[in-house]
Design an enzyme around this catalytic site. Structure first.
Site, PDB file in Angstrom:
ATOM      1  N   ARG A 110       0.402  -1.380   0.039  1.00  0.00           N
ATOM      2  CA  ARG A 110       0.526  -0.002  -0.166  1.00  0.00           C
ATOM      3  C   ARG A 110       1.169   1.727  -0.221  1.00  0.00           C
ATOM      4  O   ARG A 110       1.501   1.207   0.828  1.00  0.00           O
ATOM      5  CB  ARG A 110      -0.602  -0.305   1.250  1.00  0.00           C
ATOM      6  CG  ARG A 110      -1.741   1.271   1.636  1.00  0.00           C
ATOM      7  CD  ARG A 110      -2.757   1.223   2.466  1.00  0.00           C
ATOM      8  NE  ARG A 110      -3.317   2.498   2.766  1.00  0.00           N
ATOM      9  CZ  ARG A 110      -3.236   3.458   3.705  1.00  0.00           C
ATOM     10  NH1 ARG A 110      -2.562   3.447   4.529  1.00  0.00           N
ATOM     11  NH2 ARG A 110      -4.240   4.648   3.490  1.00  0.00           N
ATOM     12  N   HIS A 157      -2.996  10.959   0.539  1.00  0.00           N
ATOM     13  CA  HIS A 157      -2.793  11.027   1.723  1.00  0.00           C
ATOM     14  C   HIS A 157      -1.639  12.170   2.256  1.00  0.00           C
ATOM     15  O   HIS A 157      -0.071  12.309   2.562  1.00  0.00           O
ATOM     16  CB  HIS A 157      -1.542   9.208   1.934  1.00  0.00           C
ATOM     17  CG  HIS A 157      -0.961   9.050   3.041  1.00  0.00           C
ATOM     18  ND1 HIS A 157      -0.958   7.634   3.698  1.00  0.00           N
ATOM     19  CD2 HIS A 157      -0.578   9.649   4.347  1.00  0.00           C
ATOM     20  CE1 HIS A 157      -0.638   7.125   4.672  1.00  0.00           C
ATOM     21  NE2 HIS A 157      -0.685   8.735   5.376  1.00  0.00           N
ATOM     22  N   ASN A 162      -7.539   2.634  10.003  1.00  0.00           N
ATOM     23  CA  ASN A 162      -5.568   1.966  10.795  1.00  0.00           C
ATOM     24  C   ASN A 162      -5.862   2.357  12.170  1.00  0.00           C
ATOM     25  O   ASN A 162      -6.988   2.749  12.574  1.00  0.00           O
ATOM     26  CB  ASN A 162      -5.430   2.864  10.563  1.00  0.00           C
ATOM     27  CG  ASN A 162      -5.155   3.399   8.904  1.00  0.00           C
ATOM     28  OD1 ASN A 162      -4.684   2.559   8.147  1.00  0.00           O
ATOM     29  ND2 ASN A 162      -4.675   4.925   8.358  1.00  0.00           N
TER      30      ASN A 162
HETATM   31  O1  IFM Z   1       3.024   7.917   9.293  1.00  0.00           O
HETATM   32  C1  IFM Z   1       1.392   7.623  10.039  1.00  0.00           C
HETATM   33  C2  IFM Z   1       0.646   7.120   8.672  1.00  0.00           C
HETATM   34  O2  IFM Z   1       0.954   8.431   7.856  1.00  0.00           O
HETATM   35  C3  IFM Z   1      -1.081   7.834   9.099  1.00  0.00           C
HETATM   36  N1  IFM Z   1      -1.137   6.862   9.952  1.00  0.00           N
HETATM   37  C4  IFM Z   1      -0.603   6.996  11.296  1.00  0.00           C
HETATM   38  C5  IFM Z   1       0.778   6.890  10.942  1.00  0.00           C
HETATM   39  C6  IFM Z   1       1.550   6.549  12.289  1.00  0.00           C
HETATM   40  O3  IFM Z   1       1.227   7.642  13.378  1.00  0.00           O
END
Ligand code: IFM
Length: 451
Positions: free
Chosen positions: A77, A121, A293
């Site tokens: 990913r 992102h 996440n």
């Molecule tokens: O590094 C980040 C990522 O870009 C998005 N989710 C959380 C990760 C850790 O903080």
């Protein structure tokens, strides 16, 4: 704990994001993004760090592909930097940008690794921010154009698409508390940006489907909240913060509405005039999966009054965060795998039989490099193993979880924390750009090879 314990076809992967690893911010026709501007703003990021070079992945992607092959992942990913495709966020595609990602996708496929592309992102073209960024409704339509350009180029080869990564972070950290780019502050802005992101997602889904047979979803960072005690007041505090931190995204996306509690909690900070007729129907575009996440849970207690401003919880009144329980990672986050099982079970109960994918999960610890160059990271190995067990437990309880992506393939630029936080399976020496597998990479490799 073996991969054989997971259902057939379960996808194991690793994840990264463009601004965190690519560097080469002025190459290949890339335009500036809000993170270029933010990192070059004095005081915005720890140690004055920037993503100008980061892991230099733009120049090293071929050898980074070798790391993925060495690990033995099924899928990778990664995200696409919008300003590489449209340097000013509008108009024709920059072919050099498309070519870079096309080479990356071909490289993955040559290794038998499925590409999972995240369109956004966090690196918004600065030119769009200059027109209002995610506070401007038009940005949602520009995002759909960008999705269309990318899908036309890569649509025949990408297995999975996510429109957005973590809309809560984009809207609330970027436009409400201002600790992330573009650093704007104000509760109304957080809500307005959230709605425009939801709309952008809904518009991008059909744009992707028009040119790709790949699966389409979105990635959210649900906060797994628990009440600090079983008092009804603490539970009510969780309900209110859930409404603005979690359901504000997936409720319109999956149920075509804003939860009445979301509107009620925020009624003093927004009129919601930014929701136009027809928006909710567009936002509720059918999805093939929901990406989650998960890193750590949080505990909330009832309290009197509002949070100190600026904060990323617009309208949150009567709730306070209880200090996390040790052991903590260097991010200050607790280590509680059961939170992942609980989250998966809860989301499945709310949204039914939609496939769920753990699109990020990982931990930052103070790695020590041995004299022989090795990195023994037992805490990260345990975190990885225990969270995979937590996923397996959710599957055992009937939750359709179909994939797991470790965050992150390699150490990288951790946003406002600069390079101080190491989440990688591979250590990156930023002075030499040498990548070294940590014990956690070797553990994941053994796990994936079924040994
Ligand atoms: O590094 C980040 C990522 O870009 C998005 N989710 C959380 C990760 C850790 O903080």
């Amino acid at each position: 704990m073996t991969r054989e314990g997971f259902p057939d076809g379960f996808t194991f992967g690793a994840a990264t994001a463009s601004y965190q690893i690519e560097g080469a911010v002025g190459e290949g026709g890339r335009g500036p993004s809000i993170w270029d501007t933010f990192t070059h703003t004095p005081g915005a990021v720890a140690d004055g760090a920037t993503g100008d070079v980061a892991c230099d992945h733009y120049h090293r992607f071929q050898t980074d592909l070798d790391l993925l092959a060495e690990l033995g992942v099924d899928a990778y990913r990664f995200s696409i930097a919008w300003p590489r495709i449209q340097p000013a966020g509008v108009g024709r595609a920059n072919q050099a940008g498309l070519d870079f990602y096309s080479r990356l996708v071909d490289g993955l496929l040559a290794l038998g690794i499925r590409p999972f592309v995240t369109l956004y992102h966090w690196d918004l073209p600065q030119a769009l921010e200059d027109k209002g960024g995610w506070l401007d409704r038009d940005t949602a339509f520009r995002f759909a154009d960008y999705a269309d350009l990318v899908a036309r180029e890569l649509g025949d080869r990408v297995a999975d698409w996510a429109t957005l990564n973590e809309p809560w972070c984009i809207a609330m950290l970027g436009y409400a508390s201002g600790v992330h780019a573009p650093g704007r502050r104000g509760p109304e802005g957080g809500l307005r940006a959230s709605h425009h992101l939801n709309l952008a997602h809904g518009l991008a889904v059909p744009a992707l489907r028009a040119s790709s047979a790949g699966r389409v979803g979105v990635v959210v960072n649900y906060h797994q909240f628990y009440p600090a005690t079983d008092s009804p007041d603490d539970e009510a505090a969780v309900g209110r913060v859930d409404a603005i931190g979690n359901w504000i995204y997936t409720e319109p996306m999956l149920a075509g509405r804003y939860d009445p509690l979301t509107r009620e909690v925020t009624r003093d900070v927004a009129t919601w005039d930014f929701v136009a007729d027809g928006d909710l129907a567009r936002i509720q575009a059918p999805l093939d999966f929901l990406g989650l996440n998960y890193y750590a849970p949080a505990y909330l207690a009832a309290s009197v009054g509002a949070l100190e401003a600026p904060n990323p919880w617009p309208g949150a009144v009567g709730a306070r965060w209880v200090a996390p329980r040790p052991p903590l990672t260097t991010m200050g986050w607790s280590v509680e795998p059961a939170g992942l099982t609980d989250l998966l079970v809860k989301v499945h109960a709310r949204y039914g039989d939609l496939d769920l994918v753990v699109t990020e999960n990982g931990s930052a610890f103070p790695d020590v490099v041995g004299a022989d160059g090795t990195v023994h990271d037992p805490a990260r190995v345990a975190y990885l193993r225990d969270h995979l067990e937590a996923v397996s437990a959710a599957i055992g309880r009937g939750v359709p979880v179909t994939g797991y992506y470790a965050w992150s393939l390699m150490d990288n630029f951790e946003w406002a924390f600069g390079f101080s936080q190491r989440f990688g399976l591979y250590r990156v020496d930023y002075a030499t750009q040498v990548r070294t597998p940590k014990d956690s990479a070797l553990w994941y490799q053994r796990f994936l090879s079924g040994i």
